[in-house]
Design a protein around this motif. Structure first.
Motif, PDB file in Angstrom:
ATOM      1  N   VAL A   1      79.750  34.788 -52.193  1.00  0.00           N
ATOM      2  CA  VAL A   1      78.543  35.936 -51.906  1.00  0.00           C
ATOM      3  C   VAL A   1      78.609  36.638 -53.519  1.00  0.00           C
ATOM      4  CG1 VAL A   1      78.803  38.405 -50.322  1.00  0.00           C
ATOM      5  CG2 VAL A   1      78.954  35.707 -49.524  1.00  0.00           C
ATOM      6  N   ALA A   2      79.398  37.072 -54.487  1.00  0.00           N
ATOM      7  CA  ALA A   2      79.849  37.912 -55.198  1.00  0.00           C
ATOM      8  C   ALA A   2      78.476  36.946 -56.644  1.00  0.00           C
ATOM      9  CB  ALA A   2      81.119  37.826 -55.752  1.00  0.00           C
ATOM     10  N   ARG A   3      78.785  35.152 -55.953  1.00  0.00           N
ATOM     11  CA  ARG A   3      77.635  34.686 -56.829  1.00  0.00           C
ATOM     12  C   ARG A   3      76.012  35.277 -56.805  1.00  0.00           C
ATOM     13  NH1 ARG A   3      79.900  30.250 -57.009  1.00  0.00           N
ATOM     14  NH2 ARG A   3      78.884  29.997 -55.393  1.00  0.00           N
ATOM     15  N   GLU A   4      76.570  35.671 -55.324  1.00  0.00           N
ATOM     16  CA  GLU A   4      74.613  35.932 -54.948  1.00  0.00           C
ATOM     17  C   GLU A   4      73.956  37.376 -55.254  1.00  0.00           C
ATOM     18  OE1 GLU A   4      71.949  33.902 -53.642  1.00  0.00           O
ATOM     19  OE2 GLU A   4      74.016  32.272 -53.758  1.00  0.00           O
ATOM     20  N   LEU A   5      75.555  38.209 -54.949  1.00  0.00           N
ATOM     21  CA  LEU A   5      75.310  39.247 -55.198  1.00  0.00           C
ATOM     22  C   LEU A   5      74.862  40.087 -56.871  1.00  0.00           C
ATOM     23  CD1 LEU A   5      77.487  40.762 -53.365  1.00  0.00           C
ATOM     24  CD2 LEU A   5      75.121  41.591 -52.467  1.00  0.00           C
ATOM     25  N   ARG A   6      75.613  38.590 -57.594  1.00  0.00           N
ATOM     26  CA  ARG A   6      75.434  38.797 -59.560  1.00  0.00           C
ATOM     27  C   ARG A   6      74.222  38.265 -59.408  1.00  0.00           C
ATOM     28  NH1 ARG A   6      80.606  37.607 -59.078  1.00  0.00           N
ATOM     29  NH2 ARG A   6      79.904  34.770 -59.756  1.00  0.00           N
ATOM     30  N   GLU A   7      73.908  37.256 -59.157  1.00  0.00           N
ATOM     31  CA  GLU A   7      72.477  36.438 -59.442  1.00  0.00           C
ATOM     32  C   GLU A   7      71.065  36.621 -58.820  1.00  0.00           C
ATOM     33  OE1 GLU A   7      73.787  32.769 -59.714  1.00  0.00           O
ATOM     34  OE2 GLU A   7      75.485  32.872 -60.807  1.00  0.00           O
ATOM     35  N   ASN A   8      70.951  37.401 -57.113  1.00  0.00           N
ATOM     36  CA  ASN A   8      69.728  36.705 -56.661  1.00  0.00           C
ATOM     37  C   ASN A   8      69.754  37.816 -55.373  1.00  0.00           C
ATOM     38  OD1 ASN A   8      69.573  33.852 -57.330  1.00  0.00           O
ATOM     39  ND2 ASN A   8      70.986  33.041 -56.207  1.00  0.00           N
ATOM     40  N   THR A   9      69.998  38.966 -55.612  1.00  0.00           N
ATOM     41  CA  THR A   9      69.465  40.265 -55.037  1.00  0.00           C
ATOM     42  C   THR A   9      68.949  40.959 -56.020  1.00  0.00           C
ATOM     43  OG1 THR A   9      71.415  41.314 -55.117  1.00  0.00           O
ATOM     44  CG2 THR A   9      71.774  39.336 -53.687  1.00  0.00           C
ATOM     45  N   PRO A  10      67.686  42.614 -54.764  1.00  0.00           N
ATOM     46  CA  PRO A  10      67.994  43.657 -55.195  1.00  0.00           C
ATOM     47  C   PRO A  10      68.688  44.470 -55.936  1.00  0.00           C
ATOM     48  CG  PRO A  10      66.971  42.948 -53.204  1.00  0.00           C
ATOM     49  CD  PRO A  10      67.906  42.192 -53.454  1.00  0.00           C
ATOM     50  N   VAL A  11      70.235  43.937 -55.919  1.00  0.00           N
ATOM     51  CA  VAL A  11      71.420  44.843 -56.540  1.00  0.00           C
ATOM     52  C   VAL A  11      71.902  43.802 -57.875  1.00  0.00           C
ATOM     53  CG1 VAL A  11      71.927  46.038 -54.453  1.00  0.00           C
ATOM     54  CG2 VAL A  11      73.407  43.660 -55.556  1.00  0.00           C
ATOM     55  N   SER A  12      70.670  43.207 -57.863  1.00  0.00           N
ATOM     56  CA  SER A  12      71.751  41.775 -58.929  1.00  0.00           C
ATOM     57  C   SER A  12      71.255  42.833 -61.075  1.00  0.00           C
ATOM     58  CB  SER A  12      70.721  40.276 -59.135  1.00  0.00           C
ATOM     59  OG  SER A  12      71.240  40.387 -57.996  1.00  0.00           O
ATOM     60  N   ILE A  13      70.049  43.310 -60.745  1.00  0.00           N
ATOM     61  CA  ILE A  13      70.451  44.355 -61.832  1.00  0.00           C
ATOM     62  C   ILE A  13      70.783  45.578 -61.959  1.00  0.00           C
ATOM     63  CG2 ILE A  13      68.108  44.821 -63.940  1.00  0.00           C
ATOM     64  CD1 ILE A  13      66.506  43.025 -62.378  1.00  0.00           C
ATOM     65  N   PRO A  14      70.953  46.029 -61.092  1.00  0.00           N
ATOM     66  CA  PRO A  14      71.941  47.784 -61.003  1.00  0.00           C
ATOM     67  C   PRO A  14      73.476  47.316 -61.652  1.00  0.00           C
ATOM     68  CG  PRO A  14      70.171  47.442 -59.531  1.00  0.00           C
ATOM     69  CD  PRO A  14      70.125  46.451 -59.686  1.00  0.00           C
TER      70      PRO A  14
ATOM     71  N   ASP B   1      81.136  41.200 -63.065  1.00  0.00           N
ATOM     72  CA  ASP B   1      81.866  40.086 -62.098  1.00  0.00           C
ATOM     73  C   ASP B   1      82.945  41.184 -61.085  1.00  0.00           C
ATOM     74  OD1 ASP B   1      83.561  40.612 -64.253  1.00  0.00           O
ATOM     75  OD2 ASP B   1      84.878  39.262 -64.567  1.00  0.00           O
ATOM     76  N   ILE B   2      83.740  42.193 -61.938  1.00  0.00           N
ATOM     77  CA  ILE B   2      84.413  42.645 -61.089  1.00  0.00           C
ATOM     78  C   ILE B   2      83.461  43.389 -59.301  1.00  0.00           C
ATOM     79  CG2 ILE B   2      85.950  44.695 -60.887  1.00  0.00           C
ATOM     80  CD1 ILE B   2      86.616  44.212 -64.012  1.00  0.00           C
ATOM     81  N   THR B   3      82.386  44.126 -60.150  1.00  0.00           N
ATOM     82  CA  THR B   3      82.105  45.303 -59.009  1.00  0.00           C
ATOM     83  C   THR B   3      81.424  43.629 -57.748  1.00  0.00           C
ATOM     84  OG1 THR B   3      79.966  44.524 -60.009  1.00  0.00           O
ATOM     85  CG2 THR B   3      81.533  46.913 -60.410  1.00  0.00           C
ATOM     86  N   SER B   4      80.990  42.877 -58.697  1.00  0.00           N
ATOM     87  CA  SER B   4      80.026  42.215 -57.666  1.00  0.00           C
ATOM     88  C   SER B   4      81.114  41.375 -56.364  1.00  0.00           C
ATOM     89  CB  SER B   4      79.618  40.456 -57.762  1.00  0.00           C
ATOM     90  OG  SER B   4      80.051  40.341 -59.065  1.00  0.00           O
ATOM     91  N   SER B   5      82.601  41.371 -57.113  1.00  0.00           N
ATOM     92  CA  SER B   5      83.717  40.856 -55.779  1.00  0.00           C
ATOM     93  C   SER B   5      84.087  41.999 -55.091  1.00  0.00           C
ATOM     94  CB  SER B   5      84.329  40.500 -57.323  1.00  0.00           C
ATOM     95  OG  SER B   5      84.514  38.743 -57.971  1.00  0.00           O
ATOM     96  N   ALA B   6      83.681  42.802 -55.771  1.00  0.00           N
ATOM     97  CA  ALA B   6      84.738  44.104 -54.658  1.00  0.00           C
ATOM     98  C   ALA B   6      83.106  44.042 -53.064  1.00  0.00           C
ATOM     99  CB  ALA B   6      84.934  45.448 -55.736  1.00  0.00           C
TER     100      ALA B   6
END
Length: 197
Positions: A126-139, A148-153
């Motif tokens: 899910v962290a990888r998806e948040l980093r790479e493929n969602t509307p929150v990836s760029i922010p 990597d820390i924020t997406s994992s949290a």
């Protein structure tokens, strides 16, 4: 868990994963043996060990396969700021609907010997998806902390909510938990972890 080099053909591995998945749909993970898996898959025990380190590894890979199916076609980076919350909420709702069809499967894996390993792998996914493929990836990438820390949290919190929802009886409706997860991610990122320095 040690890294396994898969020396089996993808067809044998696919048969093993299908067997593990079917068995976990039928019974608790503590009641599934390697003998059960190889008999169901129609392969030998050495073939199992060529593909997986042990049963918990096989359970983890089966769970990640199901998770990957739930996330299929839910990648959307190019979303206007005003549409982010709605797009995220709809995507999370669709993912949870797919997962709900397999809720008992995930609950059984979670209760078994691979529960913690599965949870950590799901958080990583899910962290990888948040980093790479969602509307929150760029922010997230532009935020004050390493992505990597924020997406994992964020993933850990979202996965905790999802697994708690799967375990609930009766389970709240999908739209309720989808809104909670969306609001958690959205409000943590915008004005929070996704804010520039």
């Amino acid at each position: 868990m040690r890294k396994v080099i898969d020396r089996t053909g993808s067809r044998s591995r696919d048969k093993l994963l299908a067997a593990v998945t079917e068995l976990l749909e039928e019974r608790e993970s503590t009641d599934v043996t390697i003998t059960d898996v190889v008999a169901r898959a129609g392969v030998t025990r050495p073939t199992f060990y060529a593909a997986f380190a042990d049963l918990p590894d096989a359970f983890t890979q089966a769970a990640l396969g199901r998770l990957s199916e739930a996330f299929a076609d839910e990648r959307d980076l190019d979303v206007q700021p005003a549409e982010r919350a709605a797009v995220m909420g709809a995507a999370i709702g669709r993912i949870l609907q797919r997962l709900e069809h397999h809720a008992e499967f995930f609950a059984r894996v979670q209760r078994g010997p691979s529960g913690y390993a599965v949870q950590m792998q799901i958080v990583d996914y899910v962290a990888r998806e948040l980093r790479e493929n969602t509307p929150v990836s760029i922010p997230l990438a532009e935020g004050p902390l390493p992505v990597d820390i924020t997406s994992s949290a964020l993933a850990a919190g979202a996965v905790w909510m999802m697994l708690a929802w799967i375990a609930e009886n009766p389970r709240p409706p999908v739209d309720v938990i989808a809104t909670r997860i969306r609001d958690f991610i959205y409000h943590t990122v915008f004005g929070g972890l996704g804010a520039p320095n």
